[in-house]
Design a protein around this motif. Structure first.
Motif, PDB file in Angstrom:
ATOM      1  N   HIS A   1       7.306  18.896  18.741  1.00 51.47           N
ATOM      2  CA  HIS A   1       8.015  20.057  18.801  1.00 51.47           C
ATOM      3  C   HIS A   1       7.737  20.929  19.609  1.00 51.47           C
ATOM      4  CE1 HIS A   1      10.994  22.967  17.144  1.00 51.47           C
ATOM      5  NE2 HIS A   1       9.833  23.831  16.667  1.00 51.47           N
ATOM      6  N   VAL A   2       6.508  21.299  19.585  1.00 50.07           N
ATOM      7  CA  VAL A   2       5.622  22.235  20.667  1.00 50.07           C
ATOM      8  C   VAL A   2       5.724  21.706  21.762  1.00 50.07           C
ATOM      9  CG1 VAL A   2       3.441  23.138  21.358  1.00 50.07           C
ATOM     10  CG2 VAL A   2       3.956  22.858  18.800  1.00 50.07           C
ATOM     11  N   LEU A   3       5.954  20.710  22.504  1.00 56.58           N
ATOM     12  CA  LEU A   3       6.043  20.131  23.759  1.00 56.58           C
ATOM     13  C   LEU A   3       7.390  20.499  24.001  1.00 56.58           C
ATOM     14  CD1 LEU A   3       3.966  17.112  24.031  1.00 56.58           C
ATOM     15  CD2 LEU A   3       3.434  19.331  24.944  1.00 56.58           C
ATOM     16  N   VAL A   4       8.563  20.104  23.377  1.00 64.08           N
ATOM     17  CA  VAL A   4       9.859  20.062  23.477  1.00 64.08           C
ATOM     18  C   VAL A   4      10.400  21.784  23.672  1.00 64.08           C
ATOM     19  CG1 VAL A   4      12.311  19.803  22.671  1.00 64.08           C
ATOM     20  CG2 VAL A   4      10.679  17.971  22.402  1.00 64.08           C
ATOM     21  N   VAL A   5       9.782  22.637  22.792  1.00 66.55           N
ATOM     22  CA  VAL A   5      10.070  24.039  22.885  1.00 66.55           C
ATOM     23  C   VAL A   5       9.445  24.608  24.259  1.00 66.55           C
ATOM     24  CG1 VAL A   5      10.030  26.187  21.891  1.00 66.55           C
ATOM     25  CG2 VAL A   5      10.521  24.023  20.444  1.00 66.55           C
ATOM     26  N   ALA A   6       8.361  24.108  24.625  1.00 71.46           N
ATOM     27  CA  ALA A   6       7.634  24.783  25.469  1.00 71.46           C
ATOM     28  C   ALA A   6       8.021  24.425  26.631  1.00 71.46           C
ATOM     29  CB  ALA A   6       6.153  24.433  25.581  1.00 71.46           C
ATOM     30  N   GLY A   7       8.671  23.085  26.937  1.00 69.27           N
ATOM     31  CA  GLY A   7       9.322  22.435  28.095  1.00 69.27           C
ATOM     32  C   GLY A   7      10.529  23.010  28.269  1.00 69.27           C
ATOM     33  N   THR A   8      11.393  23.066  27.384  1.00 70.65           N
ATOM     34  CA  THR A   8      12.552  23.816  27.433  1.00 70.65           C
ATOM     35  C   THR A   8      12.947  25.301  27.961  1.00 70.65           C
ATOM     36  OG1 THR A   8      13.514  22.270  25.705  1.00 70.65           O
ATOM     37  CG2 THR A   8      14.922  24.350  26.243  1.00 70.65           C
ATOM     38  N   ALA A   9      11.632  26.223  27.365  1.00 71.15           N
ATOM     39  CA  ALA A   9      11.421  27.448  27.773  1.00 71.15           C
ATOM     40  C   ALA A   9      11.111  27.500  29.236  1.00 71.15           C
ATOM     41  CB  ALA A   9      10.563  28.169  26.965  1.00 71.15           C
ATOM     42  N   LEU A  10      10.185  26.425  29.669  1.00 77.88           N
ATOM     43  CA  LEU A  10       9.694  26.590  31.029  1.00 77.88           C
ATOM     44  C   LEU A  10      10.795  26.194  31.866  1.00 77.88           C
ATOM     45  CD1 LEU A  10       7.322  26.753  32.966  1.00 77.88           C
ATOM     46  CD2 LEU A  10       6.828  24.502  32.636  1.00 77.88           C
ATOM     47  N   ALA A  11      11.613  25.434  31.674  1.00 76.86           N
ATOM     48  CA  ALA A  11      12.812  24.926  32.590  1.00 76.86           C
ATOM     49  C   ALA A  11      13.633  26.108  32.805  1.00 76.86           C
ATOM     50  CB  ALA A  11      13.435  23.615  31.912  1.00 76.86           C
ATOM     51  N   ALA A  12      14.078  26.950  31.560  1.00 70.93           N
ATOM     52  CA  ALA A  12      14.909  27.913  31.507  1.00 70.93           C
ATOM     53  C   ALA A  12      14.293  29.100  32.384  1.00 70.93           C
ATOM     54  CB  ALA A  12      15.297  28.325  30.136  1.00 70.93           C
ATOM     55  N   LEU A  13      13.157  29.290  32.225  1.00 67.80           N
ATOM     56  CA  LEU A  13      12.341  30.403  33.188  1.00 67.80           C
ATOM     57  C   LEU A  13      12.374  30.222  34.547  1.00 67.80           C
ATOM     58  CD1 LEU A  13       9.649  31.408  30.585  1.00 67.80           C
ATOM     59  CD2 LEU A  13      11.649  32.932  31.046  1.00 67.80           C
ATOM     60  N   SER A  14      12.392  28.727  34.744  1.00 69.48           N
ATOM     61  CA  SER A  14      12.295  28.288  36.129  1.00 69.48           C
ATOM     62  C   SER A  14      13.512  28.396  36.985  1.00 69.48           C
ATOM     63  CB  SER A  14      11.425  27.115  36.215  1.00 69.48           C
ATOM     64  OG  SER A  14      10.382  27.135  35.870  1.00 69.48           O
ATOM     65  N   GLY A  15      14.723  28.737  36.240  1.00 68.59           N
ATOM     66  CA  GLY A  15      15.888  28.829  37.050  1.00 68.59           C
ATOM     67  C   GLY A  15      16.844  27.425  36.654  1.00 68.59           C
ATOM     68  N   LEU A  16      16.637  27.192  35.579  1.00 68.61           N
ATOM     69  CA  LEU A  16      17.642  25.667  35.010  1.00 68.61           C
ATOM     70  C   LEU A  16      19.078  25.991  35.248  1.00 68.61           C
ATOM     71  CD1 LEU A  16      17.850  23.167  33.826  1.00 68.61           C
ATOM     72  CD2 LEU A  16      17.834  24.496  31.405  1.00 68.61           C
ATOM     73  N   HIS A  17      19.669  27.493  35.246  1.00 66.18           N
ATOM     74  CA  HIS A  17      20.992  27.635  35.577  1.00 66.18           C
ATOM     75  C   HIS A  17      21.423  27.223  36.909  1.00 66.18           C
ATOM     76  CE1 HIS A  17      18.822  31.159  36.387  1.00 66.18           C
ATOM     77  NE2 HIS A  17      19.766  31.544  36.844  1.00 66.18           N
ATOM     78  N   VAL A  18      20.425  27.607  37.789  1.00 61.90           N
ATOM     79  CA  VAL A  18      20.753  27.447  39.293  1.00 61.90           C
ATOM     80  C   VAL A  18      20.622  25.892  39.577  1.00 61.90           C
ATOM     81  CG1 VAL A  18      19.924  27.951  41.574  1.00 61.90           C
ATOM     82  CG2 VAL A  18      19.880  29.605  39.834  1.00 61.90           C
ATOM     83  N   GLN A  19      19.714  25.303  38.978  1.00 55.81           N
ATOM     84  CA  GLN A  19      19.351  23.784  39.297  1.00 55.81           C
ATOM     85  C   GLN A  19      20.332  23.055  38.679  1.00 55.81           C
ATOM     86  OE1 GLN A  19      15.475  23.230  37.536  1.00 55.81           O
ATOM     87  NE2 GLN A  19      14.243  24.020  39.306  1.00 55.81           N
ATOM     88  N   ALA A  20      20.817  23.692  37.500  1.00 57.71           N
ATOM     89  CA  ALA A  20      22.099  22.876  36.701  1.00 57.71           C
ATOM     90  C   ALA A  20      23.409  22.947  37.557  1.00 57.71           C
ATOM     91  CB  ALA A  20      22.249  23.252  35.442  1.00 57.71           C
ATOM     92  N   ALA A  21      23.625  23.875  38.072  1.00 59.84           N
ATOM     93  CA  ALA A  21      24.961  24.113  39.154  1.00 59.84           C
ATOM     94  C   ALA A  21      24.886  23.386  40.344  1.00 59.84           C
ATOM     95  CB  ALA A  21      24.969  25.845  39.461  1.00 59.84           C
ATOM     96  N   ALA A  22      23.622  23.023  40.825  1.00 58.03           N
ATOM     97  CA  ALA A  22      23.497  22.408  42.051  1.00 58.03           C
ATOM     98  C   ALA A  22      23.656  20.616  41.840  1.00 58.03           C
ATOM     99  CB  ALA A  22      22.240  22.515  42.947  1.00 58.03           C
ATOM    100  N   TYR A  23      22.881  20.739  40.540  1.00 53.89           N
ATOM    101  CA  TYR A  23      23.226  19.108  40.162  1.00 53.89           C
ATOM    102  C   TYR A  23      24.631  18.847  39.962  1.00 53.89           C
ATOM    103  CZ  TYR A  23      22.309  15.269  37.143  1.00 53.89           C
ATOM    104  OH  TYR A  23      22.165  13.917  36.297  1.00 53.89           O
ATOM    105  N   MET A  24      25.480  19.808  39.284  1.00 53.01           N
ATOM    106  CA  MET A  24      26.796  19.419  39.075  1.00 53.01           C
ATOM    107  C   MET A  24      27.567  19.290  40.483  1.00 53.01           C
ATOM    108  SD  MET A  24      27.349  22.381  36.002  1.00 53.01           S
ATOM    109  CE  MET A  24      26.399  22.312  34.447  1.00 53.01           C
TER     110      MET A  24
END
Length: 260
Positions: A131-154
């Protein structure tokens, strides 16, 4: 005034058709997208995020979407595959979260911490380390610009699978097996420090038990491996998350390197 607005009718219809087609694929992807598609996120928020991503992606792929069909059956023949394609592309992003869960389960089992359950972003409970790794990884991805990467991926997904083209069973099986294998391999790699520490611990415990049979080494060693696992998590968590984030960003930048 109505006569003056009539020339805009075909333009608005084409824009609505493009938006609906893009919305179907993005909706399937958003259902399993990490962070944005997690269960704690309210359904209304996810729907709003899907609309926002549609507004961002639609102008970039408008030229790849054909004309408006003349029948409902033709529209359904486009909408349903698009939703499945979006789900197909989204599942492989979810596999990176699965890799963190696998790493946490392996680490917890190796350090006798598997009995300690924490909260979970999924349906099933998982060890606290996972749980610690999942929450930390998700937060790290969101802080690293996940929305921009997701749009480019789409947007990139339309280059790999254009609108109106269905996924072949051979492609699904080949890409699916490869990505599942990579998820388990990544999870095992992230948990490698805990496996090595567990191996050393059991070897040392066996040597002590051989030298001092009267000593209850299990009672002495259990607190040691538990404390050692927590200390090891403190020391290795930044490295684990850095390795995971590098793999995640590489996949978002160049997904499916073996795409046919």
């Amino acid at each position: 005034m109505i006569e003056e607005l009539m020339p805009l009718l075909p333009v608005s219809q084409a824009a609505l058709w493009t938006g609906f087609v893009v919305f179907m694929r993005i909706g399937g992807l958003m259902a399993v997208l990490p962070a944005f598609g997690d269960q704690p996120v309210p359904m209304r928020v996810r729907l709003l995020l899907t609309v926002m991503f549609t507004i961002v992606v639609a102008p970039s792929v408008a030229g790849k979407i054909g004309p408006i069909p003349t029948s409902v059956l033709q529209s359904a023949a486009i909408f349903l595959p698009e939703a499945m394609i979006g789900l197909f592309f989204g599942i492989f992003l979810r596999f990176f979260i699965l890799a963190l869960q696998i790493a946490g389960s392996i680490a917890a089992q190796s350090t006798s911490l598997s009995q300690i359950f924490g909260g979970s972003t999924g349906v099933d409970p998982q060890p606290a380390i996972g749980h610690v790794l999942v929450v930390a990884g998700t937060a790290l991805a969101a802080l690293s610009g996940l929305h921009v990467q997701a749009a480019a991926y789409m947007i990139h997904s339309y280059n790999m699978v254009p609108v109106g083209m269905a996924l072949s069973p051979e492609t699904v099986s080949m890409i699916g097996v490869g990505e599942v294998s990579r998820a388990f391999g990544l999870g095992f790699t992230l948990a490698a420090p805990f496996l090595i520490a567990s191996l050393i611990y059991n070897v040392v415990l066996g040597v002590i038990n051989r030298a001092m049979p009267q000593l209850m080494v299990s009672f002495v060693g259990a607190p040691a491996i538990t404390a050692g696992g927590l200390v090891l998590l403190l020391l290795t968590a930044p490295i684990i998350l850095a390795v995971w984030m590098t793999a995640f960003e590489r996949f978002m930048y160049l997904p499916f390197e073996a795409w046919p």
